[in-house]
Design an enzyme around this catalytic site. Structure first.
Site, mmCIF file in Angstrom:
data_model
loop_
_atom_site.group_PDB
_atom_site.id
_atom_site.type_symbol
_atom_site.label_atom_id
_atom_site.label_comp_id
_atom_site.label_asym_id
_atom_site.label_seq_id
_atom_site.Cartn_x
_atom_site.Cartn_y
_atom_site.Cartn_z
ATOM 1 N N TYR A 1 0.862 -1.179 0.000
ATOM 2 C CA TYR A 1 0.000 0.000 0.000
ATOM 3 C C TYR A 1 0.895 1.223 0.000
ATOM 4 C CZ TYR A 1 -3.417 3.446 1.756
ATOM 5 O OH TYR A 1 -4.237 4.547 1.918
ATOM 6 N N ASP B 1 9.430 2.828 -0.892
ATOM 7 C CA ASP B 1 8.408 3.475 -0.067
ATOM 8 C C ASP B 1 8.707 3.107 1.399
ATOM 9 O OD1 ASP B 1 4.755 3.502 0.102
ATOM 10 O OD2 ASP B 1 6.322 4.374 1.354
ATOM 11 N N LYS C 1 5.075 9.161 8.616
ATOM 12 C CA LYS C 1 4.939 8.573 9.956
ATOM 13 C C LYS C 1 6.008 9.079 10.936
ATOM 14 C CE LYS C 1 2.542 4.632 7.967
ATOM 15 N NZ LYS C 1 1.172 4.528 8.478
HETATM 16 P P1 KE4 Z 1 -0.622 8.242 4.629
HETATM 17 O O1 KE4 Z 1 -1.175 8.973 3.415
HETATM 18 O O2 KE4 Z 1 -1.665 7.370 5.293
HETATM 19 O O3 KE4 Z 1 0.150 9.136 5.588
HETATM 20 O O4 KE4 Z 1 0.547 7.248 4.077
HETATM 21 C C1 KE4 Z 1 0.220 6.314 3.059
HETATM 22 C C2 KE4 Z 1 1.199 5.168 3.128
HETATM 23 C C3 KE4 Z 1 2.205 5.090 2.174
HETATM 24 N N1 KE4 Z 1 3.109 4.090 2.186
HETATM 25 C C4 KE4 Z 1 3.063 3.126 3.138
HETATM 26 C C5 KE4 Z 1 4.101 2.040 3.110
HETATM 27 C C6 KE4 Z 1 2.061 3.160 4.158
HETATM 28 O O5 KE4 Z 1 2.030 2.181 5.098
HETATM 29 C C7 KE4 Z 1 1.113 4.200 4.154
HETATM 30 C C8 KE4 Z 1 0.009 4.301 5.187
HETATM 31 N N2 KE4 Z 1 -0.145 3.165 6.063
HETATM 32 C C9 KE4 Z 1 -1.468 2.930 6.596
HETATM 33 C C10 KE4 Z 1 -1.466 1.735 7.548
HETATM 34 N N3 KE4 Z 1 -0.810 0.612 7.087
HETATM 35 C C11 KE4 Z 1 -2.009 4.126 7.287
HETATM 36 C C12 KE4 Z 1 -3.174 3.851 8.202
HETATM 37 C C13 KE4 Z 1 -4.472 4.280 7.599
HETATM 38 O O6 KE4 Z 1 -4.635 4.135 6.375
HETATM 39 O O7 KE4 Z 1 -5.309 4.764 8.398
#
Ligand code: KE4
Length: 427
Positions: free
Chosen positions: A144, A239, A267
């Protein structure tokens, strides 16, 4: 354990926000039951609206590696707030945080701050497409990279749980440029590049997958991606939104000694505030406006409050280098957990690295999304709720990672283990 206050608040929230949440995975749809409304965090603990205390293994999905409400981070934010929160100008603290990131990732000369991991990966892909003059992007099923259109193909995390391989609202003629291959399948990558190599701008990969549960790269996988992309002139994007500053001081590229062309972060670098970043060598990053022609912008990008939280967090990580300690504690904890399940004849695998791990109810750690899907998610859901009752908060989805913070001491981990023991007894 009463949850009346959470239930009442969730009901109210559902009247105001889709699914009563601002991010889908929080709605507990993968595990059922009432989401807990959290009101306070301190160290390794969270407290919910009914006063129940939990050992927190979600840590806001990764950012809180120093634990909740770390005093030095909180103080840095408060001091900045007294000076004002956002000016829409350059501020010195942005330079300080960018400098730390370039120090931790030696191949990085330039950093662009944004407000989320999604903005980081979306912008990195636009940059790669401009830099190479190509449209194609390769991702891996179960990974993701945020919710930008081009990535919502066989996405991991929340999209996985919803079983919607590519979300409605994403134009078909856009995702035709997106290739989703099985994680760890280098042959599939080679075959695709033999056919389409000259059209592919980038391969984007979670160097350790965290969004289908934790799936580790097989030996040679990442090295293979590096050499194939170099051969065909495509960019390799790591990523590291999850792994950045979690796997090491730096991230996976540091730990595995593999140099991508671009890295995306989020994060931890925001210390609990909205921050993402994309970064790389000057020869690529100079394509970004206003130096170059690739447009990307943001009202609150680099805002000083979020920068101070990220800077304080990274400075503490740089000074204390807690990575060996965190790895030791995670290993011991997952070994104890494995014993607990095996004693009860429950097939489990607990893949992990550094301070992240996940539980799969299958005997062997999965290597890709298909194998992940073979694990018993129904059992995970039952265990999740039994653990909540015992004051242990895991991710409300089997397709996520669990994290340790520096505040997860031996005795707190022992406390969590006892929670697992009591939960298993009840199951
Ligand atoms: P955000 O747009 O949610 O800050 O980041 C997206 C993203 C990009 N790349 C990786 C590897 C990520 O894990 C994420 C976001 N992770 C999720 C949970 N696995 C965020 C939690 C959520 O979607 O509420």
């Amino acid at each position: 354990m009463t949850t009346q206050r959470s239930e009442a608040l969730v009901e109210e929230a559902r009247k105001r926000m889709p699914g009563g949440v601002n991010s889908p995975v929080r709605a507990f749809q993968a595990v059922g039951g009432t989401p807990r409304v959290m009101v306070r965090g301190r160290g390794a603990y969270l407290w919910d609206a009914d006063g129940n205390r939990y050992v927190d293994f979600v840590l806001s999905w990764g950012p809180m590696i120093l634990g909740h409400a770390h005093p030095e981070v909180t103080l840095a934010v408060m001091e900045q707030l007294l000076q004002g929160s956002s000016f829409g100008t350059l501020t010195e603290v942005e330079i300080d945080l960018a400098r730390l990131i370039t120090e931790a990732f030696p191949f990085v000369d330039r950093v662009r701050m944004v407000n989320s991991g999604t903005e980081a990966t979306m912008s990195a892909l636009r940059l790669a497409r401009a830099y190479t003059g190509r449209d194609g992007v390769v991702k891996f099923a179960g990974c993701y990279h945020g919710h930008a259109d081009s990535f919502l193909v066989e996405a991991g995390s929340g999209a996985l749980t919803f079983g919607v391989p590519s979300s409605p609202g994403v134009p078909r003629d856009l995702v035709q440029h997106t290739y989703a291959l099985p994680y760890n399948d280098l042959e599939a990558v080679k075959t695709l590049f033999e056919r389409q190599g000259e059209h592919i701008a980038a391969v984007i990969v979670e160097p350790v997958a965290g969004n289908m549960g934790v799936v580790l790269p097989q030996p040679g996988f990442l090295e293979g991606l590096r050499s194939i992309t170099r051969t065909y002139g495509a960019l390799l994007i790591f990523d590291e939104v999850i792994t950045g500053f979690r796997l090491s001081w730096g991230g996976a590229s540091t730990r595995f000694s593999i140099t991508p062309d671009l890295v995306t972060l989020g994060k931890i670098i925001g210390g609990g505030f909205p921050v993402g970043a994309y970064a790389g060598p000057e020869k690529i990053m100079r394509w970004i406006a206003p130096e170059g022609p690739v447009y990307q912008a943001g009202t609150l990008s680099g805002n000083p409050v979020a920068m101070q939280a990220g800077l304080a967090t990274l400075e503490i990580l740089r000074k204390t280098r807690p990575y060996d300690l965190l790895e030791e504690r995670r290993k011991n904890f997952t070994e104890e957990l494995e014993k607990l399940f095996r004693e009860r004849g429950i097939p489990v695998s607990l893949p992990g690295i550094a301070s992240m791990f996940s539980l799969f109810f299958r005997a062997v750690p999965p290597r890709n999304l298909d194998e992940v899907r073979e694990s018993d998610t129904a059992f995970y859901a039952r265990l999740f709720h039994a653990l909540l009752e015992e004051g242990v908060y895991l991710a409300p989805s089997a397709f996520e990672a669990a994290f340790l913070s520096t505040q997860h001491t031996e005795e707190i981990l022992h406390e969590a283990l006892e929670g697992f023991r009591r939960a298993l007894k009840k199951l």
